[in-house]
Design a protein around this motif. Sequence first.
Motif, mmCIF file in Angstrom:
data_model
loop_
_atom_site.group_PDB
_atom_site.id
_atom_site.type_symbol
_atom_site.label_atom_id
_atom_site.label_comp_id
_atom_site.label_asym_id
_atom_site.label_seq_id
_atom_site.Cartn_x
_atom_site.Cartn_y
_atom_site.Cartn_z
ATOM 1 N N ARG A 1 2.188 -27.421 24.478
ATOM 2 C CA ARG A 1 3.162 -26.494 23.866
ATOM 3 C C ARG A 1 4.077 -27.206 22.870
ATOM 4 O O ARG A 1 4.713 -26.576 22.029
ATOM 5 C CB ARG A 1 3.998 -25.830 24.968
ATOM 6 C CG ARG A 1 3.193 -24.881 25.860
ATOM 7 C CD ARG A 1 4.044 -24.350 26.987
ATOM 8 N NE ARG A 1 5.192 -23.573 26.516
ATOM 9 C CZ ARG A 1 6.213 -23.215 27.288
ATOM 10 N NH1 ARG A 1 6.248 -23.597 28.562
ATOM 11 N NH2 ARG A 1 7.209 -22.503 26.785
ATOM 12 N N LEU A 2 4.147 -28.522 22.990
ATOM 13 C CA LEU A 2 5.009 -29.296 22.095
ATOM 14 C C LEU A 2 4.290 -29.700 20.794
ATOM 15 O O LEU A 2 4.930 -30.066 19.803
ATOM 16 C CB LEU A 2 5.484 -30.560 22.830
ATOM 17 C CG LEU A 2 6.799 -31.199 22.386
ATOM 18 C CD1 LEU A 2 7.948 -30.210 22.525
ATOM 19 C CD2 LEU A 2 7.070 -32.440 23.231
ATOM 20 N N MET A 3 2.952 -29.600 20.797
ATOM 21 C CA MET A 3 2.151 -30.127 19.693
ATOM 22 C C MET A 3 2.515 -29.577 18.301
ATOM 23 O O MET A 3 2.452 -30.312 17.317
ATOM 24 C CB MET A 3 0.655 -29.895 19.955
ATOM 25 C CG MET A 3 0.098 -30.780 21.048
ATOM 26 S SD MET A 3 0.324 -32.522 20.673
ATOM 27 C CE MET A 3 -0.316 -33.262 22.172
ATOM 28 N N PRO A 4 2.899 -28.309 18.159
ATOM 29 C CA PRO A 4 3.235 -27.816 16.804
ATOM 30 C C PRO A 4 4.395 -28.554 16.152
ATOM 31 O O PRO A 4 4.565 -28.484 14.932
ATOM 32 C CB PRO A 4 3.589 -26.341 17.060
ATOM 33 C CG PRO A 4 2.880 -25.984 18.317
ATOM 34 C CD PRO A 4 2.916 -27.221 19.148
ATOM 35 N N TYR A 5 5.192 -29.270 16.942
ATOM 36 C CA TYR A 5 6.386 -29.947 16.413
ATOM 37 C C TYR A 5 6.210 -31.474 16.338
ATOM 38 O O TYR A 5 7.129 -32.183 15.964
ATOM 39 C CB TYR A 5 7.594 -29.618 17.285
ATOM 40 C CG TYR A 5 7.694 -28.137 17.571
ATOM 41 C CD1 TYR A 5 7.972 -27.232 16.539
ATOM 42 C CD2 TYR A 5 7.456 -27.632 18.848
ATOM 43 C CE1 TYR A 5 8.034 -25.874 16.794
ATOM 44 C CE2 TYR A 5 7.513 -26.270 19.101
ATOM 45 C CZ TYR A 5 7.799 -25.391 18.065
ATOM 46 O OH TYR A 5 7.845 -24.038 18.301
#
Length: 402
Positions: free
Chosen positions: A126-130
């Motif tokens: 869930r953190l990958m886009p940032y």
Amino acid sequence: MYGFVARQPIFDKELQLLGYELLFRDDDHNRFPNIDPDEATSRLLSEQHLLYGLERITGNKLAFINFAEDSLLYQFPTALDPSKTVIEILESVHFSSELLTACRELHKQGYQLALDDFTFHSQWQRLMPYISYLKVDIRQNPMDGLAAKLAELKDFQGKFLAEKVETMAEFEQLQQLGFDYFQGYFFARPEMLKHKRLGHHQMHLLSLIAEAAEPELDFDKLVQIMERDLGLSYKLLRFINSAYYARSKPIQSLKHAMVFMGEVELKKFIALVALSNLAEHKQPELLKLSIIRARFCDLVAKAAGHTELQSSAFLTGMLSLIDALLEQPLDHVLSQLPLEECIKQALLQQQGPLGQPLKLILDYEQANWQRYEDVADQLLPAKTDIRALYLDALDWAEQLQL
């Protein structure tokens, strides 16, 4: 007492420098990484950023800085310039909705984020886009299993960064696996498989370095050498006209320039210019690191009260990467140079009065703080500000234009 920060270079596939990870050490505690990570980051920023400016340590390249959980949640990184900073999320940080919110906000403000010592665990999806960089410790992740792990992240839009790369062979293998960036001192390790024969030009430059090691310089002989090489003459005049030398009278001739500099500084120049020519087609950071080591060893010898060893200490630091520059075994290169035994002993074994300053800078670079502390205690007065010596060396290397 003083806090310290070391830096470790990060390169792209073309060996162009991207930036440095900053490695913290607190002299009062001497326990990093046992010191609380949030406290470590806070001290690093207050002592290095607020007092000196991180750009002075990184040479205006990107600064990769470790942040622990509380620092991230309380938006402590926002004190830094987002165009010059990469926020590294430590491996000790646990994923939470609060962390996700904090990272989303930092990303919105223009910060690049990196996951340090990435474990390939699904909780981070869930953190990958940032995330801009996934940092992978290749000592903890064997090469034979990395390809499959990276394939699982085929949709990741950021870059893969390999940590603890120790050899050029690993660098080349990691490129094949799909890594974009590479961290470590692998570029300073010589490849010994070629055993290339030294050319006439290289031998000429080595003879110049040998001249710098002579107890007394023959100014007339050096003038003759310089006059035959327009490039060397130009570099001498440019060097002496730099801000490092304050002059009230114009330089009238090459010999005038040499006499003005004096034997000690002229020996440094000879070593510098010869090494810069040897490094002409090499990774620029290799020459810069040699210059930093040379200046640092010089300053340490002076601080230790061994002013008579400053020229030799400078030369020792300057030659500490000669094997990587020439792709030759160090003992083979040194056998062709009429150097004092104490310089050879320092370079080959890091022993003797010249080996101690060299050992100190090597441990500093690698953030081997306990070994660094042991050497510093033996070598220098208790209140020596070694951080100031290191920053002086960084500044000096940045200012030189060879």
